[in-house]
Design a protein around this motif. Sequence first.
Motif, PDB file in Angstrom:
ATOM      1  N   ALA A  91      -9.250  -3.019  -1.158  1.00  0.00           N
ATOM      2  CA  ALA A  91      -9.490  -2.922   0.283  1.00  0.00           C
ATOM      3  C   ALA A  91     -10.060  -1.558   0.678  1.00  0.00           C
ATOM      4  O   ALA A  91     -11.078  -1.474   1.375  1.00  0.00           O
ATOM      5  CB  ALA A  91      -8.202  -3.204   1.041  1.00  0.00           C
ATOM      6  N   GLU A  92      -9.433  -0.476   0.181  1.00  0.00           N
ATOM      7  CA  GLU A  92      -9.888   0.845   0.626  1.00  0.00           C
ATOM      8  C   GLU A  92     -11.322   1.119   0.151  1.00  0.00           C
ATOM      9  O   GLU A  92     -12.109   1.767   0.837  1.00  0.00           O
ATOM     10  CB  GLU A  92      -8.924   1.958   0.186  1.00  0.00           C
ATOM     11  CG  GLU A  92      -8.753   2.152  -1.313  1.00  0.00           C
ATOM     12  CD  GLU A  92      -7.633   1.290  -1.904  1.00  0.00           C
ATOM     13  OE1 GLU A  92      -7.228   0.295  -1.262  1.00  0.00           O
ATOM     14  OE2 GLU A  92      -7.179   1.601  -3.014  1.00  0.00           O
ATOM     15  N   GLU A 152      -0.048  -9.888  -5.130  1.00  0.00           N
ATOM     16  CA  GLU A 152      -1.047  -9.202  -4.301  1.00  0.00           C
ATOM     17  C   GLU A 152      -1.289  -9.958  -2.987  1.00  0.00           C
ATOM     18  O   GLU A 152      -0.927 -11.125  -2.830  1.00  0.00           O
ATOM     19  CB  GLU A 152      -2.385  -9.047  -5.045  1.00  0.00           C
ATOM     20  CG  GLU A 152      -3.271 -10.268  -5.078  1.00  0.00           C
ATOM     21  CD  GLU A 152      -4.706  -9.954  -5.528  1.00  0.00           C
ATOM     22  OE1 GLU A 152      -5.199  -8.835  -5.303  1.00  0.00           O
ATOM     23  OE2 GLU A 152      -5.335 -10.865  -6.093  1.00  0.00           O
ATOM     24  N   VAL A 153      -1.935  -9.253  -2.038  1.00  0.00           N
ATOM     25  CA  VAL A 153      -2.481  -9.897  -0.855  1.00  0.00           C
ATOM     26  C   VAL A 153      -3.997  -9.823  -1.016  1.00  0.00           C
ATOM     27  O   VAL A 153      -4.574  -8.734  -0.982  1.00  0.00           O
ATOM     28  CB  VAL A 153      -2.049  -9.180   0.445  1.00  0.00           C
ATOM     29  CG1 VAL A 153      -2.616  -9.916   1.655  1.00  0.00           C
ATOM     30  CG2 VAL A 153      -0.544  -9.081   0.549  1.00  0.00           C
ATOM     31  N   LEU A 154      -4.598 -10.972  -1.254  1.00  0.00           N
ATOM     32  CA  LEU A 154      -6.055 -11.024  -1.387  1.00  0.00           C
ATOM     33  C   LEU A 154      -6.634 -11.528  -0.072  1.00  0.00           C
ATOM     34  O   LEU A 154      -6.325 -12.644   0.361  1.00  0.00           O
ATOM     35  CB  LEU A 154      -6.461 -11.963  -2.537  1.00  0.00           C
ATOM     36  CG  LEU A 154      -7.971 -12.197  -2.687  1.00  0.00           C
ATOM     37  CD1 LEU A 154      -8.705 -10.908  -3.064  1.00  0.00           C
ATOM     38  CD2 LEU A 154      -8.267 -13.268  -3.728  1.00  0.00           C
ATOM     39  N   THR A 160       2.834 -14.063  -3.223  1.00  0.00           N
ATOM     40  CA  THR A 160       1.409 -13.729  -3.310  1.00  0.00           C
ATOM     41  C   THR A 160       0.740 -14.404  -2.112  1.00  0.00           C
ATOM     42  O   THR A 160       1.051 -15.556  -1.815  1.00  0.00           O
ATOM     43  CB  THR A 160       0.813 -14.303  -4.615  1.00  0.00           C
ATOM     44  OG1 THR A 160       1.577 -13.803  -5.717  1.00  0.00           O
ATOM     45  CG2 THR A 160      -0.648 -13.925  -4.768  1.00  0.00           C
ATOM     46  N   TYR A 161      -0.153 -13.681  -1.423  1.00  0.00           N
ATOM     47  CA  TYR A 161      -0.845 -14.287  -0.285  1.00  0.00           C
ATOM     48  C   TYR A 161      -2.351 -14.333  -0.526  1.00  0.00           C
ATOM     49  O   TYR A 161      -2.937 -13.350  -1.003  1.00  0.00           O
ATOM     50  CB  TYR A 161      -0.661 -13.457   0.995  1.00  0.00           C
ATOM     51  CG  TYR A 161       0.738 -13.426   1.578  1.00  0.00           C
ATOM     52  CD1 TYR A 161       1.592 -14.512   1.497  1.00  0.00           C
ATOM     53  CD2 TYR A 161       1.188 -12.281   2.240  1.00  0.00           C
ATOM     54  CE1 TYR A 161       2.867 -14.463   2.048  1.00  0.00           C
ATOM     55  CE2 TYR A 161       2.458 -12.226   2.794  1.00  0.00           C
ATOM     56  CZ  TYR A 161       3.295 -13.322   2.686  1.00  0.00           C
ATOM     57  OH  TYR A 161       4.557 -13.265   3.238  1.00  0.00           O
ATOM     58  N   VAL A 202      -7.884  -6.678  10.605  1.00  0.00           N
ATOM     59  CA  VAL A 202      -6.530  -7.045  10.177  1.00  0.00           C
ATOM     60  C   VAL A 202      -6.357  -6.792   8.683  1.00  0.00           C
ATOM     61  O   VAL A 202      -5.345  -6.269   8.234  1.00  0.00           O
ATOM     62  CB  VAL A 202      -6.266  -8.541  10.509  1.00  0.00           C
ATOM     63  CG1 VAL A 202      -4.968  -9.008   9.882  1.00  0.00           C
ATOM     64  CG2 VAL A 202      -6.237  -8.758  12.006  1.00  0.00           C
ATOM     65  N   THR A 203      -7.384  -7.128   7.901  1.00  0.00           N
ATOM     66  CA  THR A 203      -7.260  -7.081   6.441  1.00  0.00           C
ATOM     67  C   THR A 203      -7.062  -5.659   5.916  1.00  0.00           C
ATOM     68  O   THR A 203      -6.411  -5.458   4.900  1.00  0.00           O
ATOM     69  CB  THR A 203      -8.507  -7.681   5.761  1.00  0.00           C
ATOM     70  OG1 THR A 203      -9.663  -7.139   6.382  1.00  0.00           O
ATOM     71  CG2 THR A 203      -8.527  -9.183   5.868  1.00  0.00           C
ATOM     72  N   GLU A 204      -7.631  -4.673   6.615  1.00  0.00           N
ATOM     73  CA  GLU A 204      -7.566  -3.293   6.132  1.00  0.00           C
ATOM     74  C   GLU A 204      -6.122  -2.851   5.883  1.00  0.00           C
ATOM     75  O   GLU A 204      -5.837  -2.128   4.941  1.00  0.00           O
ATOM     76  CB  GLU A 204      -8.225  -2.365   7.156  1.00  0.00           C
ATOM     77  CG  GLU A 204      -8.270  -0.924   6.694  1.00  0.00           C
ATOM     78  CD  GLU A 204      -9.046  -0.021   7.636  1.00  0.00           C
ATOM     79  OE1 GLU A 204      -9.438  -0.469   8.732  1.00  0.00           O
ATOM     80  OE2 GLU A 204      -9.261   1.149   7.265  1.00  0.00           O
ATOM     81  N   TYR A 205      -5.206  -3.305   6.725  1.00  0.00           N
ATOM     82  CA  TYR A 205      -3.834  -2.801   6.661  1.00  0.00           C
ATOM     83  C   TYR A 205      -2.915  -3.589   5.746  1.00  0.00           C
ATOM     84  O   TYR A 205      -1.894  -3.081   5.322  1.00  0.00           O
ATOM     85  CB  TYR A 205      -3.256  -2.722   8.086  1.00  0.00           C
ATOM     86  CG  TYR A 205      -4.087  -1.795   8.918  1.00  0.00           C
ATOM     87  CD1 TYR A 205      -4.033  -0.419   8.699  1.00  0.00           C
ATOM     88  CD2 TYR A 205      -4.989  -2.282   9.849  1.00  0.00           C
ATOM     89  CE1 TYR A 205      -4.850   0.444   9.413  1.00  0.00           C
ATOM     90  CE2 TYR A 205      -5.800  -1.422  10.575  1.00  0.00           C
ATOM     91  CZ  TYR A 205      -5.725  -0.069  10.351  1.00  0.00           C
ATOM     92  OH  TYR A 205      -6.534   0.786  11.050  1.00  0.00           O
ATOM     93  N   ILE A 206      -3.268  -4.827   5.453  1.00  0.00           N
ATOM     94  CA  ILE A 206      -2.296  -5.614   4.670  1.00  0.00           C
ATOM     95  C   ILE A 206      -2.812  -6.058   3.303  1.00  0.00           C
ATOM     96  O   ILE A 206      -2.016  -6.469   2.469  1.00  0.00           O
ATOM     97  CB  ILE A 206      -1.808  -6.850   5.455  1.00  0.00           C
ATOM     98  CG1 ILE A 206      -2.971  -7.822   5.697  1.00  0.00           C
ATOM     99  CG2 ILE A 206      -1.145  -6.491   6.747  1.00  0.00           C
ATOM    100  CD1 ILE A 206      -2.433  -9.211   5.940  1.00  0.00           C
ATOM    101  N   CYS A 207      -4.145  -5.964   3.063  1.00  0.00           N
ATOM    102  CA  CYS A 207      -4.669  -6.547   1.820  1.00  0.00           C
ATOM    103  C   CYS A 207      -4.776  -5.507   0.704  1.00  0.00           C
ATOM    104  O   CYS A 207      -5.110  -4.356   0.941  1.00  0.00           O
ATOM    105  CB  CYS A 207      -6.050  -7.148   2.058  1.00  0.00           C
ATOM    106  SG  CYS A 207      -5.976  -8.560   3.157  1.00  0.00           S
ATOM    107  N   ASP A 208      -4.484  -5.940  -0.528  1.00  0.00           N
ATOM    108  CA  ASP A 208      -4.725  -5.099  -1.704  1.00  0.00           C
ATOM    109  C   ASP A 208      -6.208  -5.155  -2.064  1.00  0.00           C
ATOM    110  O   ASP A 208      -6.819  -4.142  -2.342  1.00  0.00           O
ATOM    111  CB  ASP A 208      -3.897  -5.604  -2.887  1.00  0.00           C
ATOM    112  CG  ASP A 208      -2.413  -5.490  -2.601  1.00  0.00           C
ATOM    113  OD1 ASP A 208      -1.953  -4.356  -2.444  1.00  0.00           O
ATOM    114  OD2 ASP A 208      -1.741  -6.524  -2.496  1.00  0.00           O
ATOM    115  N   ARG A 209      -6.754  -6.379  -2.093  1.00  0.00           N
ATOM    116  CA  ARG A 209      -8.186  -6.544  -2.374  1.00  0.00           C
ATOM    117  C   ARG A 209      -8.765  -7.465  -1.307  1.00  0.00           C
ATOM    118  O   ARG A 209      -8.033  -8.244  -0.667  1.00  0.00           O
ATOM    119  CB  ARG A 209      -8.408  -7.177  -3.754  1.00  0.00           C
ATOM    120  CG  ARG A 209      -7.981  -6.276  -4.911  1.00  0.00           C
ATOM    121  CD  ARG A 209      -8.380  -6.931  -6.243  1.00  0.00           C
ATOM    122  NE  ARG A 209      -7.836  -8.256  -6.361  1.00  0.00           N
ATOM    123  CZ  ARG A 209      -8.439  -9.275  -6.993  1.00  0.00           C
ATOM    124  NH1 ARG A 209      -9.609  -9.104  -7.572  1.00  0.00           N
ATOM    125  NH2 ARG A 209      -7.862 -10.465  -7.065  1.00  0.00           N
TER     126      ARG A 209
END
Length: 337
Positions: free
Chosen positions: A247-248, A46-48, A215-216, A225-232
Amino acid sequence: MQDDQNPILTLRDVKTYFPVKAGIFKRTVAHVKAVDGVSLDIYRGEVLGLVGESGCGKTTLGKTILRLVEATDGDITYSSKNEKTNLAGLNNEEMLPFRKRLQIVFQDPHSSLNPAFTIFGSLQDPLKKYGIKSRKERRKIIGDLLESVNMRREYMDRYPHEFSGGQRQRIGIARALSVEPELIVCDEAVSALDVSIQAQVLQLLMKLKNERNLTYLFITHDLSVTEYICDRIAVMYLGRIVELCRAEELYSNTLHPYTEALLSAIPVADLDKQTKRIVLEGDVPSPVNPPSGCPFHPRCHKAIDVCKTQVPDLKSYNANGAEHFASCHLIDLPETT
Ligand code: SF4
């Protein structure tokens, strides 16, 4: 794609306090509570996102996870198929194999690139440390790494000052990748770059994540920035997580007034969608002596009496089929019409 059943790191009640010393005997008179009881899981793949204003403790939390600063208390458990290890309990030698698996990309790539060394000189250090003895092999690996971050392999013989900020950041990413990590802490990794370069580096990070199953933990003060790349996304304030969800969900169903204020500051192209800006008065209070009750209450536009005396717990609220954690007294109040 994240694996919800399979956390790579599990943090439980992690605290990082720094002593404040005073007087001729340098006695400890107080503590800076930079991280104050953080519990969260980071899932494999995931990208947290970890967001909050400067001084909220997010960088210290990232460094604590990597043991670049020592946790005062709590557990940081690394899990693989066959093992679970509490990193917080390891000495330097025991920590060595885990340093390979957990890497960091800093905001300022200068901090990881020695200006006196060529790129090859800087990037070969971790390879040597982890046993790549032949120079020819190290040159081959570094050339491949530079190509993987869209740079020419012959750039390895140049010096850091010969590159632009965006190129240096790509070299910083190549350096982190050189030891084939599983998790990378990206600490404000694109914040210092121009917007167009930011987009290129973000695209590159996502491409590498997919190719290498990385995993990031993506630390930033910039919620656009986070809206487009993060899962949570986890929102941090004064050393604590105050909201955590997909995120959504964070953008469509914000529960915490602090997150609301951060989101209201994001400029949007469509003026019809622009919400009223909530201005946060003053700076983040001192973590040496945080406010009583909810630490956000002196700046909260929705604070009520109980906020001054009682700390709200971080509770789980199920929303739209997924868990949504938040700590705010208002969420539990019955709705009035
Ligand atoms: Fe604001 Fe009170 Fe909620 Fe804290 S608990 S965020 S002060 S309303």
